[in-house]
Design an enzyme around this catalytic site. Structure first.
Site, PDB file in Angstrom:
ATOM      1  N   ASN A  17      -8.067   7.645  -8.292  1.00 14.36           N
ATOM      2  CA  ASN A  17      -7.117   7.175  -9.310  1.00 14.36           C
ATOM      3  C   ASN A  17      -6.879   5.664  -9.261  1.00 14.36           C
ATOM      4  O   ASN A  17      -6.509   5.067 -10.264  1.00 14.36           O
ATOM      5  CB  ASN A  17      -5.784   7.904  -9.156  1.00 14.36           C
ATOM      6  CG  ASN A  17      -5.258   7.882  -7.736  1.00 14.36           C
ATOM      7  OD1 ASN A  17      -5.945   8.296  -6.800  1.00 14.36           O
ATOM      8  ND2 ASN A  17      -4.051   7.371  -7.561  1.00 14.36           N
ATOM      9  N   CYS A  36       2.428   1.370  -5.263  1.00 18.96           N
ATOM     10  CA  CYS A  36       2.853   2.268  -6.335  1.00 18.96           C
ATOM     11  C   CYS A  36       3.430   3.573  -5.831  1.00 18.96           C
ATOM     12  O   CYS A  36       4.463   4.016  -6.298  1.00 18.96           O
ATOM     13  CB  CYS A  36       1.709   2.534  -7.297  1.00 18.96           C
ATOM     14  SG  CYS A  36       0.331   3.351  -6.538  1.00 18.96           S
TER      15      CYS A  36
END
Ligand code: PMP
Length: 384
Positions: free
Chosen positions: A151, A324
């Site tokens: 990802n 993140c």
């Protein structure tokens, strides 16, 4: 200001067709476990969704699919359920070094409780090192987890080759396909995958649903006992609205993926070639064998969080690998695993495209990126 959303790998907005289809199951729905007709309607809707998910990944039958609440939950059920059930055959677990934290953390949790957990390194593009996998896999390796595609850097893993190696000596292969589902075709039978995770909100479905494919014959036990829903592997009343939406999202993705991915790839390639022209800008991940909607970079001397906040001022939402998921300022384990130094891993920017993006947005995205990088470098204490 026009909003340009470029963070589809963390969540994609619900498709209006999916919302329309699943809306009736939001407000007025019975418990799928209840035997009266109202409950059975909900049960039937879930079974229809199960069929659509099975078709989406070419599973043997809908019986191989269980619904969960998220990709994280699917990963936990797969890893912990298989490890606990197969303890007599061995205690060794492997994963690639660049797995999502929802794979790494359950593995580490098991390690604290007596299992042996090792990671397999990747090359500078993020591709699993096949020679080391070959060496590490042994008869007591009960589960190996390798993601279909990453990802953060978009690299697609050679899953068929990996499954062949694993099945020669080890037992099961679990694949986290959260980032790739709906972007590139997945065929669990052809690729000989034993367990596979997908998530609804990465497929333009509603948040609050995930699925886990379990190949017939795979030995797995419940890690959250309760009312026995979903073959006893995920007890708890089902989230009917999200499951129904996830099924419809998968059906639409199966039909539209080829053309949509081709469209997104053109935008991706245009972004990459333009952003690459910025001084000391580098592509992260594989240059060609990468997800069609994924463009990821790193810039010297600046920091990802500042890039994200600056881009947001232009109405552009991006992600950064640096902080993140962990909410810490530690650099991303993925970027460290591909060989970047700490200071290099901090300047990362991840753009993941989706339905609302158009080729005509590229000049605005590139201009915002150039101005952001220039401004942050002027302020950077790292430039002497
Ligand atoms: N695996 C991968 C590869 C992901 O990118 C993500 C986040 N989108 C997850 C697992 C976890 O997803 P969720 O937070 O929806 O459970």
């Amino acid at each position: 200001m026009e909003r340009i959303y470029l963070d589809h790998a963390s969540s994609s907005p619900i498709d209006s067709r999916v919302l329309e289809y699943s809306k009736p199951y939001l407000a007025d729905v019975g418990n799928p476990s209840s035997l009266y007709e109202f409950g059975q309607d909900a049960k039937n809707a879930i079974e229809t969704a199960r069929k659509k998910i099975a078709e989406f990944i070419n599973a043997e039958s809908e019986k191989t699919i269980i619904f969960t609440g998220s990709a994280t939950e699917s990963n936990n059920i797969a890893i912990r359920g298989v490890a606990q059930r197969n303890i007599k055959d061995g205690k060794k677990l492997l994963s690639s070094a660049i797995e999502h934290i929802s794979v790494i953390n359950p593995m580490k949790h098991l390690q604290k409780n007596g299992w042996i957990f090792e990671t397999i390194p990747v090359d500078k593009y993020g591709v699993v090192n096949i020679d080391i996998l070959n060496k590490k896999i042994s008869n007591d390796t009960i589960l190996t987890s390798v993601m279909y595609a990453n990802n953060e850097i978009g690299t697609i893993e050679p899953i068929k080759q990996i499954s062949e190696i694993i099945h020669k000596k080890g037992k099961y292969l679990h694949v986290d396909a959260t980032a790739s589902a709906g972007k590139i075709p997945i065929d669990v039978q052809a690729e000989e995958i034993d367990l596979l995770t997908i998530s609804s909100n990465d497929l333009y479905g509603p948040k609050g649903a995930g699925a886990l494919y379990i190949k017939p014959g795979v030995k797995i036990q419940s890690v959250n006992p309760g009312g026995g829903q979903e073959r006893g592997l995920r007890s708890g009343t089902e989230n009917v609205f999200s499951i129904v939406g996830m099924g419809e999202a998968a059906k639409i993705a199966k039909k539209e993926m080829k053309n949509e991915s081709k469209r997104l790839q053109r935008i991706r390639d245009s972004l990459i070639s333009e952003i690459y022209k910025i001084d000391e800008a580098y592509l992260t991940g594989h240059p060609t064998n990468r997800l069609p909607h994924h463009a990821s970079f790193r810039f010297s001397h600046i920091e990802g969080e500042s890039i994200l906040l600056n881009m947001d001022m232009y109405g552009i939402q991006i992600a950064t690998g640096s902080a993140c998921s962990s909410k810490t300022l530690e650099p991303s384990h993925v970027l460290l695993a591909i060989g970047l130094k700490h200071e290099e891993a901090h300047g990362s920017m991840v753009m993941t495209l989706g339905h609302t993006n158009k080729l005509s947005q590229v000049p605005k995205i590139v201009k915002a990126t150039k101005e952001t990088v220039k401004r942050l470098r002027q302020l950077s204490p790292l430039i002497k």
